[in-house]
Design an enzyme around this catalytic site. Sequence first.
Site, PDB file in Angstrom:
ATOM      1  N   GLU A 145      43.180  35.362  43.784  1.00 27.40           N
ATOM      2  CA  GLU A 145      42.123  36.356  43.605  1.00 27.40           C
ATOM      3  C   GLU A 145      42.358  37.597  44.475  1.00 27.40           C
ATOM      4  O   GLU A 145      42.075  38.715  44.050  1.00 27.40           O
ATOM      5  CB  GLU A 145      40.750  35.754  43.904  1.00 27.40           C
ATOM      6  N   TYR A 163      32.811  40.477  44.228  1.00 31.01           N
ATOM      7  CA  TYR A 163      33.547  39.852  43.129  1.00 31.01           C
ATOM      8  C   TYR A 163      34.283  38.592  43.571  1.00 31.01           C
ATOM      9  O   TYR A 163      34.135  37.514  42.981  1.00 31.01           O
ATOM     10  CB  TYR A 163      34.555  40.812  42.483  1.00 31.01           C
ATOM     11  N   ASP A 202      33.862  41.830  37.699  1.00 30.12           N
ATOM     12  CA  ASP A 202      35.005  42.726  37.906  1.00 30.12           C
ATOM     13  C   ASP A 202      34.988  43.824  36.838  1.00 30.12           C
ATOM     14  O   ASP A 202      34.021  43.948  36.084  1.00 30.12           O
ATOM     15  CB  ASP A 202      36.319  41.934  37.868  1.00 30.12           C
TER      16      ASP A 202
END
Length: 351
Positions: A39, A122, A140
């Site tokens: 991520e 996020y 996102d």
Amino acid sequence: MDLGSMKQFNIKLLEWYDCNARILPWRDDPSPYRVWISEIMLQQTRVDTVKPYFKRFMKAVPTIQELADISEDRLLKLWEGLGYYSRARNLKKAAAAIMQEFEGQIPSDIQSLKSLPGIGPYTSGAIASIAFGVKAPAIDGNVLRVMARITANKGDIASPRIKKEIEDLVSQILTVERAGDFNQALMELGATVCLPNGSPKCAECPVQALCKGHLQDIAAELPVKAKKKDRRIEQKTIFVIEYKGNIAIRQRANEGLLSSLWEFPNVEGHLSYEESKARLKEWGITSCEIMPMGTSKHIFTHLEWHMIGYFILVQSIQEYNNFIWATGEEIKKQYSIPTAFKAYSRLINDK
DNA sequence: AAGGCGGGGAC
DNA sequence: GTCCCAGCCTT
């Protein structure tokens, strides 16, 4: 969106995802550490770009403890070319915090995750939902675009107000047990079907019938975004300096643009042959051949470098404390040099 | 709220 | 050339 539509949205989206999910390196084993690393790498970075970096990183640094102990040079070398290098430094800081404050375990709750450097709204939602199954939204750029079209929202998705609207809606829709899959499905839809720049493939969309943007025939015009500002232009002169088979490099300041990465000596402005000679003298280089290497342009998000380069073959030198002198092989193995200098480092790599 | 912070792919 | 990408941080 009414409750019935939300239910339909969940079902259609997950059905589609089960048949269309891409095979990605971090998906076969969604352990917290792997989800976290992926991520962070994926922030503002395309999936195809991240793949090789992720594989190499997991092999080189397989545990949080090793990440906490890694040297900055080795870490930046693993990140070389990926961009946004503060992500790498924050990764190491966060690893230390996880070891000290969370007993070596990545936390599963949003607040604890957000307390770690590099993890914001996020990424905290992504890690919590994908690695731990927490029902938290992960908003996102894909999700903002998809939901703006689904709801025919004409607001600026860069504004906090519109973001909050979309986050609240996704939170309401997100009632399924498979929270991680739901979030990934929404992003996957944005990345492969609900494409940006006026090119949504509505014919392939599993939730077309629920999409107000499509029904009103305005999906391609959404989302609305403010126009970007012009980039600032900087002129630079790059010196590739060779002395006895070694090349001069130096480390950039540890804050700001490309912080703590390595670079060839360079100065502001486009220097002539004579100006270059004077500058080299200031650096203790009194006798040398100067050969032009041509121009190069590098575009950053907010800045352009317009560069000219000189190759300097040094015959004699007074003092060389200004730089590190490294062989091409050492540079390739140890020193992280940003892509901006690629036009002038290619010559070294060829050696 | 706005700007800094990389690099690359698609058009 | 333009847009935008599984954003975050600082001011």
